[in-house]
Design a protein around this motif. Structure first.
Motif, PDB file in Angstrom:
ATOM      1  N   THR A 122       0.847  -1.196   0.000  1.00 54.03           N
ATOM      2  CA  THR A 122       0.000   0.000   0.000  1.00 54.03           C
ATOM      3  C   THR A 122       0.877   1.238   0.000  1.00 54.03           C
ATOM      4  O   THR A 122       1.841   1.331   0.766  1.00 54.03           O
ATOM      5  CB  THR A 122      -0.904   0.026   1.245  1.00 54.03           C
ATOM      6  OG1 THR A 122      -1.680  -1.166   1.283  1.00 54.03           O
ATOM      7  CG2 THR A 122      -1.835   1.232   1.224  1.00 54.03           C
ATOM      8  N   VAL A 123       0.537   2.185  -0.858  1.00 54.74           N
ATOM      9  CA  VAL A 123       1.295   3.436  -0.909  1.00 54.74           C
ATOM     10  C   VAL A 123       1.068   4.189   0.399  1.00 54.74           C
ATOM     11  O   VAL A 123      -0.049   4.617   0.710  1.00 54.74           O
ATOM     12  CB  VAL A 123       0.870   4.300  -2.104  1.00 54.74           C
ATOM     13  CG1 VAL A 123       1.635   5.622  -2.109  1.00 54.74           C
ATOM     14  CG2 VAL A 123       1.111   3.547  -3.415  1.00 54.74           C
ATOM     15  N   ALA A 124       2.150   4.340   1.194  1.00 52.75           N
ATOM     16  CA  ALA A 124       2.033   4.977   2.504  1.00 52.75           C
ATOM     17  C   ALA A 124       2.144   6.495   2.406  1.00 52.75           C
ATOM     18  O   ALA A 124       1.387   7.228   3.041  1.00 52.75           O
ATOM     19  CB  ALA A 124       3.097   4.434   3.447  1.00 52.75           C
ATOM     20  N   ARG A 125       3.088   6.967   1.620  1.00 55.47           N
ATOM     21  CA  ARG A 125       3.253   8.413   1.447  1.00 55.47           C
ATOM     22  C   ARG A 125       4.068   8.691   0.199  1.00 55.47           C
ATOM     23  O   ARG A 125       4.822   7.837  -0.286  1.00 55.47           O
ATOM     24  CB  ARG A 125       3.906   9.049   2.667  1.00 55.47           C
ATOM     25  CG  ARG A 125       5.259   8.506   3.055  1.00 55.47           C
ATOM     26  CD  ARG A 125       5.689   8.992   4.433  1.00 55.47           C
ATOM     27  NE  ARG A 125       6.959   8.405   4.843  1.00 55.47           N
ATOM     28  CZ  ARG A 125       8.127   8.995   4.766  1.00 55.47           C
ATOM     29  NH1 ARG A 125       8.194  10.233   4.269  1.00 55.47           N
ATOM     30  NH2 ARG A 125       9.235   8.399   5.162  1.00 55.47           N
TER      31      ARG A 125
ATOM     32  N   PRO B  31       5.689  11.964  -7.981  1.00 53.36           N
ATOM     33  CA  PRO B  31       5.035  10.648  -7.953  1.00 53.36           C
ATOM     34  C   PRO B  31       3.515  10.708  -7.989  1.00 53.36           C
ATOM     35  O   PRO B  31       2.858   9.740  -8.405  1.00 53.36           O
ATOM     36  CB  PRO B  31       5.525  10.040  -6.632  1.00 53.36           C
ATOM     37  CG  PRO B  31       6.842  10.685  -6.388  1.00 53.36           C
ATOM     38  CD  PRO B  31       6.675  12.092  -6.869  1.00 53.36           C
ATOM     39  N   ARG B  32       2.922  11.860  -7.552  1.00 53.85           N
ATOM     40  CA  ARG B  32       1.461  11.955  -7.557  1.00 53.85           C
ATOM     41  C   ARG B  32       0.869  11.875  -8.962  1.00 53.85           C
ATOM     42  O   ARG B  32      -0.331  11.644  -9.122  1.00 53.85           O
ATOM     43  CB  ARG B  32       1.016  13.246  -6.869  1.00 53.85           C
ATOM     44  CG  ARG B  32       1.306  14.506  -7.640  1.00 53.85           C
ATOM     45  CD  ARG B  32       0.638  15.727  -7.010  1.00 53.85           C
ATOM     46  NE  ARG B  32       1.204  16.043  -5.731  1.00 53.85           N
ATOM     47  CZ  ARG B  32       2.180  16.947  -5.550  1.00 53.85           C
ATOM     48  NH1 ARG B  32       2.696  17.587  -6.611  1.00 53.85           N
ATOM     49  NH2 ARG B  32       2.652  17.214  -4.365  1.00 53.85           N
ATOM     50  N   GLU B  33       1.708  12.037 -10.001  1.00 54.47           N
ATOM     51  CA  GLU B  33       1.220  11.902 -11.374  1.00 54.47           C
ATOM     52  C   GLU B  33       0.877  10.455 -11.702  1.00 54.47           C
ATOM     53  O   GLU B  33       0.133  10.187 -12.648  1.00 54.47           O
ATOM     54  CB  GLU B  33       2.277  12.420 -12.357  1.00 54.47           C
ATOM     55  CG  GLU B  33       2.586  13.903 -12.211  1.00 54.47           C
ATOM     56  CD  GLU B  33       3.677  14.346 -13.166  1.00 54.47           C
ATOM     57  OE1 GLU B  33       3.815  13.717 -14.234  1.00 54.47           O
ATOM     58  OE2 GLU B  33       4.412  15.313 -12.840  1.00 54.47           O
TER      59      GLU B  33
ATOM     60  N   LYS C 267      -1.295   7.607  -5.746  1.00 56.19           N
ATOM     61  CA  LYS C 267      -1.790   8.410  -4.632  1.00 56.19           C
ATOM     62  C   LYS C 267      -1.758   7.559  -3.370  1.00 56.19           C
ATOM     63  O   LYS C 267      -1.761   6.320  -3.426  1.00 56.19           O
ATOM     64  CB  LYS C 267      -3.203   8.917  -4.899  1.00 56.19           C
ATOM     65  CG  LYS C 267      -4.276   7.859  -5.026  1.00 56.19           C
ATOM     66  CD  LYS C 267      -5.619   8.509  -5.250  1.00 56.19           C
ATOM     67  CE  LYS C 267      -6.748   7.492  -5.308  1.00 56.19           C
ATOM     68  NZ  LYS C 267      -6.635   6.598  -6.466  1.00 56.19           N
ATOM     69  N   GLU C 268      -1.678   8.211  -2.225  1.00 56.96           N
ATOM     70  CA  GLU C 268      -1.614   7.496  -0.952  1.00 56.96           C
ATOM     71  C   GLU C 268      -2.834   6.606  -0.771  1.00 56.96           C
ATOM     72  O   GLU C 268      -3.953   7.012  -1.055  1.00 56.96           O
ATOM     73  CB  GLU C 268      -1.511   8.492   0.219  1.00 56.96           C
ATOM     74  CG  GLU C 268      -0.192   9.233   0.263  1.00 56.96           C
ATOM     75  CD  GLU C 268      -0.057  10.101   1.506  1.00 56.96           C
ATOM     76  OE1 GLU C 268      -0.934  10.012   2.394  1.00 56.96           O
ATOM     77  OE2 GLU C 268       0.922  10.871   1.592  1.00 56.96           O
TER      78      GLU C 268
END
Length: 402
Positions: free
Chosen positions: A295-298, A330-332, A335-336
């Motif tokens: 899971t994407v943490a941050r 990275p937000r491109e 997402k968290e």
């Protein structure tokens, strides 16, 4: 003979009295009005209780101080109780547990103010700025909000109707202005408990406590009348965003004493240090080349942190997020909270680092490499086949000439 005997005996009697007087003086010199001692109950009489105050001698206090509201004794002979020294009267050291158990007058409150003896009062009601306290059934006093507890009460009304001990911090205008503090009593109790802990509490000790309150920066824990702090960074191996996600008020916890600063009354605790280290055996659990879902943490400007297990985060560098294209953040791509499949590209146990890549990107690259390899293989085979056919034709031509 009689005169001689008297002459012999009189000095002895005078010396004995002088010694007793001197001993009495030595005892009272050690105790000032307001001094607190732990006394053992020797005898409970009809009106008086006789106390053993250790090396300082013996004392007395009124029996009614040890009665509850129904007239029953609250202690027994042999019990040890905290008492305050009041004065010497009729060659007796008088003690009290508190002022206010009876009809305490203004003179008794003034004595309590000067000697620092606690008084017992009933919280009558809330008034502007604090509470009205009734002492001894007749005397009204004031306790500010800030002095009713160690920390500002979230619900002040909960104190109304309670019987509490107070210290008289102001006695003015012949008793028309009396200010009390319950906080001073609590602070003294906490100080004594802290002093007792100094002999036993050491850094590296594991102990059990109760969570008393939660703050944005961590949780306070009662460890025996004294509070220690679990910083949010020490609440577990996993990254904790909100302390309330892992702890709750009233919860029993086992923690390790990380650091003690008696000078500033700070005790730092750690939950993480009593938990198993998730990085043990990391290379076996997450070997290079293995695939996992996390899971994407941050997100950070340089990449995305992905949680693979509690306390185990790996980093996908930004250069591996664009599928060959350059991205600014990275937000491109992520997402968290996103669930992603990743592959482990590197394991650094000492630095507690895992280098990751998106599984889809990795598989696409591997597929491309396979395609290129297959294409090259086919090209080489075709070239070989073509050369073989030309050789056959040349051989046939030579045979014909013969």
């Amino acid at each position: 003979m009689i005169d001689n005997e008297n002459n012999v005996n009189e000095p002895a009697e005078e010396e004995s009295f002088a010694e007793l007087f001197e001993k009495s003086n030595r005892r009272t010199e050690r105790l000032r009005p307001g001094s607190k001692v732990d006394a053992r109950v020797l005898k409970i009489g009809a009106e008086w209780v006789f106390l053993d105050i250790g090396s300082k001698g013996e004392g007395v206090m009124e029996r009614k101080e040890l009665l509850d509201k129904d007239g029953n004794l609250t202690v027994a002979e042999g019990d040890t109780i905290p008492v305050w020294f009041v004065k010497v009267e009729r060659n007796e050291m008088r003690f009290t547990t508190k002022v206010g158990t009876g009809q305490a007058g203004l003179s008794a409150l003034e004595d309590a103010y000067r000697a620092g003896i606690p008084v017992e009062g009933n919280v009558e009601k809330e008034i502007k700025g604090g509470f009205e306290i009734k002492v001894g059934g007749t005397v009204r006093a004031f306790c500010p909000y800030s002095q009713i507890s160690l920390r500002r009460a979230a619900n002040p009304a909960e104190f109304v109707g309670r019987q509490l001990l107070f210290k008289v911090v102001e006695f003015a205008e012949r008793g028309r202005n009396i200010v009390l503090s319950h906080r001073a009593i609590l602070e003294e109790e906490e100080r004594q408990k802290r002093e007792a802990l100094k002999d036993t509490l050491k850094e590296g000790t594991t102990l059990t406590g109760t969570v008393t309150r939660l703050m944005p920066f961590g949780a306070f824990v009662d460890i025996g009348g004294v509070e220690g702090l679990i910083p949010i960074s020490e609440a577990g191996w996993s990254r904790v965003k909100e302390i309330g996600d892992v702890l709750s008020v009233g919860e029993q916890v086992t923690a390790l004493v990380k650091r003690i600063d008696w000078e500033n009354n700070k005790i730092s605790l750690s939950l993480r240090d009593v938990q198993a280290d998730p990085w043990e055996g990391i290379a076996e659990r997450f070997p290079e080349g293995s695939y996992h879902t996390g899971t994407v943490a941050r997100l950070a400007p340089f990449g995305a942190f992905v949680t693979l297990a509690p306390g185990i985060d790996g980093l996908i560098h930004i250069s591996k997020l664009g599928a060959g294209k350059r991205i600014a953040h990275p937000r491109e791509v992520l997402k968290e909270g996103d669930a992603v499949e990743v592959t482990v590209e590197g394991v650094d146990r000492e630095s507690r680092r895992l280098s990751l890549a998106l599984a889809a990107t990795k598989r696409a690259a591997e597929e491309e490499e396979r395609s290129i390899a297959e294409f090259r293989g086919k090209g080489a085979a075709q070239t070989k086949d073509s050369m073989g056919t030309f050789g056959d034709i040349l051989k046939a031509q030579l045979d014909d000439k013969k």
